[in-house]
Structure formats: C-alpha cells, structure tokens
Scaffold this active site. Structure first.
Site, PDB file in Angstrom:
ATOM      1  N   ARG A 111       0.852  -1.205   0.000  1.00  0.00           N
ATOM      2  CA  ARG A 111       0.000   0.000   0.000  1.00  0.00           C
ATOM      3  C   ARG A 111       0.884   1.251   0.000  1.00  0.00           C
ATOM      4  NH1 ARG A 111      -4.115   1.315   5.112  1.00  0.00           N
ATOM      5  NH2 ARG A 111      -4.650   3.426   4.510  1.00  0.00           N
ATOM      6  N   ASN A 162       1.646   2.163  15.084  1.00  0.00           N
ATOM      7  CA  ASN A 162       0.733   1.141  14.554  1.00  0.00           C
ATOM      8  C   ASN A 162       0.809   0.910  13.042  1.00  0.00           C
ATOM      9  OD1 ASN A 162      -0.451   3.648  14.182  1.00  0.00           O
ATOM     10  ND2 ASN A 162      -2.530   2.907  14.518  1.00  0.00           N
ATOM     11  N   TYR A 163       1.194   1.935  12.290  1.00  0.00           N
ATOM     12  CA  TYR A 163       1.441   1.758  10.846  1.00  0.00           C
ATOM     13  C   TYR A 163       2.827   2.347  10.586  1.00  0.00           C
ATOM     14  CZ  TYR A 163      -3.370   0.363   9.870  1.00  0.00           C
ATOM     15  OH  TYR A 163      -4.560  -0.315   9.838  1.00  0.00           O
ATOM     16  N   LYS A 185      11.213  11.239  12.624  1.00  0.00           N
ATOM     17  CA  LYS A 185      11.301  10.685  13.986  1.00  0.00           C
ATOM     18  C   LYS A 185      10.225   9.603  14.091  1.00  0.00           C
ATOM     19  CE  LYS A 185      10.792  10.275  18.522  1.00  0.00           C
ATOM     20  NZ  LYS A 185      10.384   8.865  18.441  1.00  0.00           N
ATOM     21  N   THR A 188       9.360   4.965  18.756  1.00  0.00           N
ATOM     22  CA  THR A 188      10.473   4.091  19.166  1.00  0.00           C
ATOM     23  C   THR A 188      10.125   2.640  18.844  1.00  0.00           C
ATOM     24  OG1 THR A 188      11.216   5.668  20.787  1.00  0.00           O
ATOM     25  CG2 THR A 188      11.879   3.382  21.138  1.00  0.00           C
ATOM     26  N   ASP A 223      10.680  17.079  22.277  1.00  0.00           N
ATOM     27  CA  ASP A 223      10.492  18.523  22.441  1.00  0.00           C
ATOM     28  C   ASP A 223      11.606  19.297  21.748  1.00  0.00           C
ATOM     29  OD1 ASP A 223       8.269  18.034  23.880  1.00  0.00           O
ATOM     30  OD2 ASP A 223       9.076  18.604  25.833  1.00  0.00           O
ATOM     31  N   GLU A 258      -2.685  14.460  13.278  1.00  0.00           N
ATOM     32  CA  GLU A 258      -3.686  13.390  13.135  1.00  0.00           C
ATOM     33  C   GLU A 258      -3.648  12.603  14.430  1.00  0.00           C
ATOM     34  OE1 GLU A 258      -5.854  13.188  10.921  1.00  0.00           O
ATOM     35  OE2 GLU A 258      -5.018  14.454   9.341  1.00  0.00           O
ATOM     36  N   ARG A 291      -6.029   0.728  15.708  1.00  0.00           N
ATOM     37  CA  ARG A 291      -6.095   1.642  14.564  1.00  0.00           C
ATOM     38  C   ARG A 291      -6.783   2.912  15.050  1.00  0.00           C
ATOM     39  NH1 ARG A 291      -9.961  -0.243  11.691  1.00  0.00           N
ATOM     40  NH2 ARG A 291      -9.568   0.941   9.800  1.00  0.00           N
ATOM     41  N   CYS A 292      -6.244   4.063  14.614  1.00  0.00           N
ATOM     42  CA  CYS A 292      -6.898   5.308  15.011  1.00  0.00           C
ATOM     43  C   CYS A 292      -8.342   5.286  14.556  1.00  0.00           C
ATOM     44  CB  CYS A 292      -6.175   6.500  14.418  1.00  0.00           C
ATOM     45  SG  CYS A 292      -6.066   6.447  12.631  1.00  0.00           S
ATOM     46  N   THR A 293      -8.566   4.662  13.403  1.00  0.00           N
ATOM     47  CA  THR A 293      -9.897   4.659  12.794  1.00  0.00           C
ATOM     48  C   THR A 293     -10.719   3.432  13.188  1.00  0.00           C
ATOM     49  OG1 THR A 293      -8.741   3.777  10.883  1.00  0.00           O
ATOM     50  CG2 THR A 293      -9.403   6.071  10.747  1.00  0.00           C
ATOM     51  N   GLU A 385     -10.485   6.334  24.454  1.00  0.00           N
ATOM     52  CA  GLU A 385      -9.981   5.493  23.362  1.00  0.00           C
ATOM     53  C   GLU A 385      -9.180   4.341  23.971  1.00  0.00           C
ATOM     54  OE1 GLU A 385      -6.583   7.024  21.144  1.00  0.00           O
ATOM     55  OE2 GLU A 385      -7.446   6.232  19.307  1.00  0.00           O
TER      56      GLU A 385
HETATM   57  P1  NAP Z   1       2.161   8.503  20.779  1.00  0.00           P
HETATM   58  O1  NAP Z   1       2.575   7.855  22.041  1.00  0.00           O
HETATM   59  O2  NAP Z   1       1.485   9.813  20.845  1.00  0.00           O
HETATM   60  O3  NAP Z   1       3.489   8.603  19.897  1.00  0.00           O
HETATM   61  C1  NAP Z   1       3.450   9.111  18.585  1.00  0.00           C
HETATM   62  C2  NAP Z   1       4.817   9.666  18.224  1.00  0.00           C
HETATM   63  O4  NAP Z   1       5.096  10.817  19.006  1.00  0.00           O
HETATM   64  C3  NAP Z   1       5.973   8.693  18.491  1.00  0.00           C
HETATM   65  O5  NAP Z   1       6.919   8.832  17.468  1.00  0.00           O
HETATM   66  C4  NAP Z   1       6.529   9.204  19.807  1.00  0.00           C
HETATM   67  O6  NAP Z   1       7.869   8.830  20.040  1.00  0.00           O
HETATM   68  C5  NAP Z   1       6.404  10.693  19.571  1.00  0.00           C
HETATM   69  N1  NAP Z   1       6.490  11.536  20.754  1.00  0.00           N
HETATM   70  C6  NAP Z   1       6.217  11.237  22.038  1.00  0.00           C
HETATM   71  N2  NAP Z   1       6.424  12.319  22.830  1.00  0.00           N
HETATM   72  C7  NAP Z   1       6.843  13.319  22.023  1.00  0.00           C
HETATM   73  C8  NAP Z   1       7.217  14.685  22.225  1.00  0.00           C
HETATM   74  N3  NAP Z   1       7.225  15.240  23.425  1.00  0.00           N
HETATM   75  N4  NAP Z   1       7.577  15.414  21.160  1.00  0.00           N
HETATM   76  C9  NAP Z   1       7.596  14.875  19.922  1.00  0.00           C
HETATM   77  N5  NAP Z   1       7.267  13.585  19.666  1.00  0.00           N
HETATM   78  C10 NAP Z   1       6.878  12.826  20.699  1.00  0.00           C
HETATM   79  O7  NAP Z   1       1.190   7.541  19.940  1.00  0.00           O
HETATM   80  P2  NAP Z   1       1.344   5.973  19.638  1.00  0.00           P
HETATM   81  O8  NAP Z   1       1.105   5.224  20.905  1.00  0.00           O
HETATM   82  O9  NAP Z   1       2.580   5.708  18.863  1.00  0.00           O
HETATM   83  O10 NAP Z   1       0.116   5.740  18.640  1.00  0.00           O
HETATM   84  C11 NAP Z   1      -1.168   5.515  19.110  1.00  0.00           C
HETATM   85  C12 NAP Z   1      -2.016   6.756  19.051  1.00  0.00           C
HETATM   86  O11 NAP Z   1      -1.889   7.352  17.775  1.00  0.00           O
HETATM   87  C13 NAP Z   1      -3.490   6.476  19.216  1.00  0.00           C
HETATM   88  O12 NAP Z   1      -4.075   7.465  20.029  1.00  0.00           O
HETATM   89  C14 NAP Z   1      -4.043   6.566  17.812  1.00  0.00           C
HETATM   90  O13 NAP Z   1      -5.402   6.870  17.751  1.00  0.00           O
HETATM   91  C15 NAP Z   1      -3.176   7.609  17.232  1.00  0.00           C
HETATM   92  N6  NAP Z   1      -3.142   7.489  15.777  1.00  0.00           N
HETATM   93  C16 NAP Z   1      -3.783   8.429  15.039  1.00  0.00           C
HETATM   94  C17 NAP Z   1      -3.828   8.308  13.664  1.00  0.00           C
HETATM   95  C18 NAP Z   1      -4.540   9.335  12.828  1.00  0.00           C
HETATM   96  O14 NAP Z   1      -4.192   9.448  11.654  1.00  0.00           O
HETATM   97  N7  NAP Z   1      -5.507  10.070  13.352  1.00  0.00           N
HETATM   98  C19 NAP Z   1      -3.202   7.236  13.034  1.00  0.00           C
HETATM   99  C20 NAP Z   1      -2.540   6.305  13.825  1.00  0.00           C
HETATM  100  C21 NAP Z   1      -2.512   6.439  15.198  1.00  0.00           C
HETATM  101  P3  NAP Z   1       8.205   7.610  21.045  1.00  0.00           P
HETATM  102  O15 NAP Z   1       7.603   6.396  20.459  1.00  0.00           O
HETATM  103  O16 NAP Z   1       9.679   7.606  21.046  1.00  0.00           O
HETATM  104  O17 NAP Z   1       7.594   7.975  22.361  1.00  0.00           O
HETATM  105  O1  G3P Z   2      -4.498   4.118  12.722  1.00  0.00           O
HETATM  106  C1  G3P Z   2      -4.482   4.308  11.598  1.00  0.00           C
HETATM  107  C2  G3P Z   2      -5.015   4.369  10.269  1.00  0.00           C
HETATM  108  O2  G3P Z   2      -4.324   5.304   9.600  1.00  0.00           O
HETATM  109  C3  G3P Z   2      -5.202   3.077   9.584  1.00  0.00           C
HETATM  110  O3  G3P Z   2      -5.504   3.157   8.241  1.00  0.00           O
HETATM  111  O4  G3P Z   2      -6.953   2.781   6.264  1.00  0.00           O
HETATM  112  O5  G3P Z   2      -6.714   1.007   8.028  1.00  0.00           O
HETATM  113  O6  G3P Z   2      -7.937   3.080   8.512  1.00  0.00           O
HETATM  114  P1  G3P Z   2      -6.858   2.452   7.716  1.00  0.00           P
END
Ligand code: NAP
Ligand code: G3P
Length: 483
Positions: A111, A162-163, A185, A188, A223, A258, A291-293, A385
């Site tokens: 994809r 997650n992706y 970035k 991790t 930061d 997002e 998945r966020c969605t 969530e």
């Molecule tokens: P996360 O904990 O917020 O981490 C996302 C990214 O932010 C990681 O690269 C993380 O690095 C980094 N990060 C953390 N603290 C930061 C800071 N102070 N400054 C800059 N970057 C920082 O999210 P996640 O657990 O990876 O993903 C799950 C969340 O993402 C869910 O809430 C999901 O709904 C959301 N999500 C949203 C979408 C969308 O398109 N709406 C798509 C996918 C996921 P580290 O890993 O090193 O901490």
């Molecule tokens: O969480 C993430 C989202 O971007 C997944 O993509 O197309 O499976 O909703 P999709």
C-alpha cells in the site's frame, strides 16, 4: 518465516545520509510484543546530532528544490520499487516489531509503494494559477499575478507505532515531492520498520543529507525537535495527549496533527444487520483495535439491539486470536501497559454493571475480544480510546440520541452510519461532528488519496495525498506589471 530471533542487530541511525552509531553510546532495546523478547536495538541520538541533521537537510534542500518535479519523482519511484522488492523482509520486521499479522504487514508495505507512486503523479499534475489584476471595479489591467507553490524548507515527520511504514511514508513522500528536506522521527516501537523503509530510500539514491532518521525516545528528543528553529513544518500522527503537547511547544510554524479517535458505529433500526456486523467486526477488531480509525463504540437503536448484539457475539466467537505469524485478527497488544489500560476500562465498565457478552480473558498482553452491552455514559469505556479489542454497545432510542452521544465525545475522527435509507444517512451525517462519515461501511483512512482529518481532539489540518502536498508547501505570488 523465522518465529524467533536468531541474531540481535544494533541498527544505526541515518544521519545526513550516513548510517551511524550515535555518539551518545546509548541504544534502546526494541521488544517484540508477541515474541516478548528483544528483536534489535536502535540508537538514542543526541541533540547535537539532531542539530547537524537539520543543518544538512537545509543545505541539501536548497539543491533539491531546484530539481524538476519529474526528477524528484524518479527518486521516489525507485523508492517504491525498492519497497516492493523488499516487501517480505519489511513485512516480517513490522510483524515482529509491532505484532501486526504478516499478511496485513505485507499489505501495508505494498500500500505504501502505491501511495508513493500516487504522490508522485499527484504532484506532477498539480498546477499553479494566474490572476488578472482587474478583478475589482477600476482594478489594474496591467497586473498579472502568477501563483505557484514552493517548499517550506525542512519538515519534521513524527509517526506512531501502529502503521510504522505507511504513516511515515505518507508524510515523507509528499514532503520530498513538494521540495522539502525531512527529519523523520519514528515511534520508538516502530523504529526498526522505519529503518528498513529508509534503507530502501537510501538504495534509491536520495541525495545525501536531504533526509535524516533520528531514533530516540519522544520524551527525550521530541520537544527538542519540535522546538528547533530549523524545523519549518511538523506533520504528526499519534495520540491526542502528545498532539496537544506538541501544539503548545511549536510556535509559528505550520502543524498538521492526526490524533486519536472514538469512532462510533451508529446502527439504525432499518440497517442491514449483516452488513453492519461485518463492518463493525472488521472495524473494531482488526489488529486488535490498534487503529486510530477503529470502531470504538456502537450506538444501536434499542429496537434492533438484541439482534445486533447476538450477531456480534457469534462473529466474535469465530475470530482468530493469537499470533501475528498465523495472521490472527486479535493479536497481543503493543505492550503490557497498553493491555493493563484496556483491562482497566473493562473492569470499570463491569464494576458499573455493564453486561459482559463475551471476552474479558487475558494472557499477558493478549486480550481476547471483548463485547460489553448496556454500556452507560458514566463508564470510562463510553468515552476513552482503548486502542485494544474491546467494543462497548450503547443502546439508544432514536437517531437524535445517537447523534447527541456521538458528538458528546472529545474526539471527532470518523463515524459510520448503518441504514438502508440514504436520506436518513445524509441527515445523520450532516449532524455528526467528524472528519469523515462512512455510510454502510467501516471507518477507515484508506484509500490514501482521500482527504483524512479529525476535528476536536482528533486533529488539526488535513492529510491525504493531495492535501499533504498542499500542507507541505506554500503559495508564492509573483506579480508581472506590464507597461
Ligand atoms: P504517541 O505515544 O502519541 O506517539 C506518537 C509519536 O510521538 C511517536 O513517534 C513518539 O515517540 C512521539 N512523541 C512522544 N512524545 C513526544 C514529544 N514530546 N515530542 C515529539 N514527539 C513525541 O502515539 P502511539 O502510541 O505511537 O500511537 C497511538 C495513538 O496514535 C493512538 O491514540 C491513535 O489513535 C493515534 N493514531 C492516530 C492516527 C490518525 O491518523 N488520526 C493514526 C494512527 C494512530 P516515542 O515512540 O519515542 O515515544
Ligand atoms: O491508525 C491508523 C489508520 O491510519 C489506519 O488506516 O486505512 O486502516 O484506517 P486504515
């Protein structure tokens, strides 16, 4: 396919076009959520290395911006080819690192290659415009405004776990096509997948320095990156709390966020329940709801609630639970902390008298799919969530009540409506506060050229290939003053 880890690699960071150990001498161990063992180590890059990477990106960006769009596109096309060539290996890494089913991981890589190619084509087909000066009464007839889009400089791309391939490339590809340098970035947990993806870009011959991959904990370098004066735009995908924090840290630069969601599936009494169940199951439980969605709550009309819940229970009984290597739908969550969190939401709901229809079984970080009925507004699971395989069912008396509960949420990513009456679907869709409303289908981001956005705590700005190109460039106007 190896299900255990034979050699433990320490991966280097990609800094200004070179694969390097960090001068910090520190590495971060990446533990597989399903093997429950370390699968590799990544570098913890320093602030000085971040400074140098950003400086190189600026230097390389100046030349990159001078290249024709088709030349930039050639590098990206080669990147897409490399990803496809290495799809199996990258998919195995995604599977090991974030516990995604192998087939889904491979789909993600393929994809992504498609997304990159589409991004090239979209950029090639975007045009500027020219304006006449005499648009106002008596306006100047000798002026022609030429409107182009130019790069912003250096884009900071921050992606979630997650992706790890698709959500990173959906930032990097438009940033590069729009003529920018990039600091990437990765999450991790997701860094090794990100490294494999950037190895493919390196093989495609991307000019040195244009992109750097800075691995390290967000809490340590996050930061610093976000506040760095050398960053000209931030594209972030991740949790809402992190997104809120970022929006306070970044000053006067474009920011696209997002974030999280609590997508409702609104099921009307005239819905085709089989269609609804298929979409809800897929939407709520694939990749364990990480998945966020994902569909994260069901708002069903009381008149069909018993039938819907019975059908959902039957479908859940058939779900495969277990290993990503066997392509199970429900797989171990990303870590134990996440599993504890989802468990706490289930416990809270049960303590407040929700009905457990099925589930609430756990082995370490593997949570079995859980369906909760008669969920009420005082329960955390109605609003928070989970990012896990738990689905709360809230029974409603009317469409109005469904919309009211849908909109009470702090989130507004997507919503699904199930009804056989298209007028009714549009009437509900009009009132639901969400970036996207799906009619008779699951909530999802794809296809990747659709605009993708969240409102309220679900985001700011718009992604999707065309909109990402727009958000990663700016308008520049040159005015020709004729004699
Ligand atoms: P996360 O904990 O917020 O981490 C996302 C990214 O932010 C990681 O690269 C993380 O690095 C980094 N990060 C953390 N603290 C930061 C800071 N102070 N400054 C800059 N970057 C920082 O999210 P996640 O657990 O990876 O993903 C799950 C969340 O993402 C869910 O809430 C999901 O709904 C959301 N999500 C949203 C979408 C969308 O398109 N709406 C798509 C996918 C996921 P580290 O890993 O090193 O901490
Ligand atoms: O969480 C993430 C989202 O971007 C997944 O993509 O197309 O499976 O909703 P999709």
């Amino acid at each position: 396919m190896a299900s255990n880890v034979s050699e433990l690699i320490t991966y280097n960071a990609y800094l200004a076009g070179e694969w390097k150990e960090s001068s910090s001498g520190e590495t971060i161990a990446i533990k597989s959520p399903w093997l429950r063992q370390t699968i590799g180590n990544v570098q913890a890059v320093t602030r000085e290395e971040v400074d140098a990477a950003i400086e190189s990106a600026h230097a390389a960006q100046k030349e990159w911006a001078q290249k024709s769009l088709s030349e930039r596109g050639t590098y990206l096309e080669r990147w897409a080819d490399e990803l496809e060539k290495n799809a199996e290996e990258i998919a195995r890494t995604v599977m090991q690192e974030v516990g995604k089913g192998y087939k889904d991981a491979k789909k993600e890589v393929v994809r992504t290659a498609d997304l990159i190619r589409y991004t090239v084509q979209e950029a090639l087909h975007m045009h500027g415009e020219s304006l006449r000066g005499d648009g106002f009464p008596g306006g100047p007839q000798n002026k022609i405004g030429i409107v182009e889009r130019v790069p912003l400089g250096v884009v900071l791309a921050i992606s979630p776990f997650n992706y790890p391939v698709n959500l990173a490339a959906s930032k990097i590809a438009p940033a590069l096509m729009a003529g920018n340098g990039v600091i990437f970035k990765p999450a991790t947990q997701g860094s090794v997948s990100g490294i494999k993806m950037i190895e493919a870009l390196d093989k495609a011959g991307l000019p040195k320095g244009l992109l750097s991959l800075t691995t390290g904990r967000g809490s340590v370098i996050g930061d610093y990156l976000v506040e760095h004066k050398g960053i000209d735009m931030i594209s972030f995908t991740g949790g809402s709390n992190t997104g809120h924090h970022l929006s306070q840290q970044s000053v006067m630069i474009p920011l696209v966020l997002e974030l999280g969601g609590k997508d409702p599936a609104i099921v009307c009494e005239d819905a085709d329940l089989d269609v609804a169940v298929k979409s809800i199951m897929n939407g709520a439980f694939s990749y364990s709801g990480q998945r966020c969605t994902a569909i994260k709550r069901v708002l069903v009309n009381e008149k069909v609630a018993d039938r819907l819940v019975k059908k959902l229970k039957d479908a859940i009984e058939k779900l495969s639970v277990g290993s990503p290597e066997e392509d199970s739908t429900v797989v171990p969550l990303i870590d134990d902390k996440s599993a504890d969190f989802v468990q706490s939401l289930i416990d809270d709901a049960l303590a407040k008298n929700a009905d457990l229809v099925i589930g609430n079984k756990r082995k370490d970080n593997l949570l079995y799919p859980t369906l909760l009925d008669h969920v009420t507004e005082d329960m955390d699971v109605a609003w928070i969530e989970p990012f896990g395989p738990v689905l709360p069912v809230i029974r409603v008396q009317s469409d109005e009540e469904a919309v009211e509960i849908a909109n009470k949420s702090e989130f507004g990513l997507q919503a699904s409506i199930f009804t056989q009456d298209v007028d009714r679907a549009f009437a509900i869709a009009k009132k639901v506060e969400a970036g996207t409303v799906q009619v008779n289908g699951r909530t999802e981001r794809g296809p990747d050229h659709f605009p993708f956005l969240g409102v309220k705590s679900s985001g700011m700005g718009v992604q999707g290939i065309h909109h990402s190109l727009i958000s990663m460039s700016r308008v520049k106007v040159t005015v020709l003053n004729l004699k």
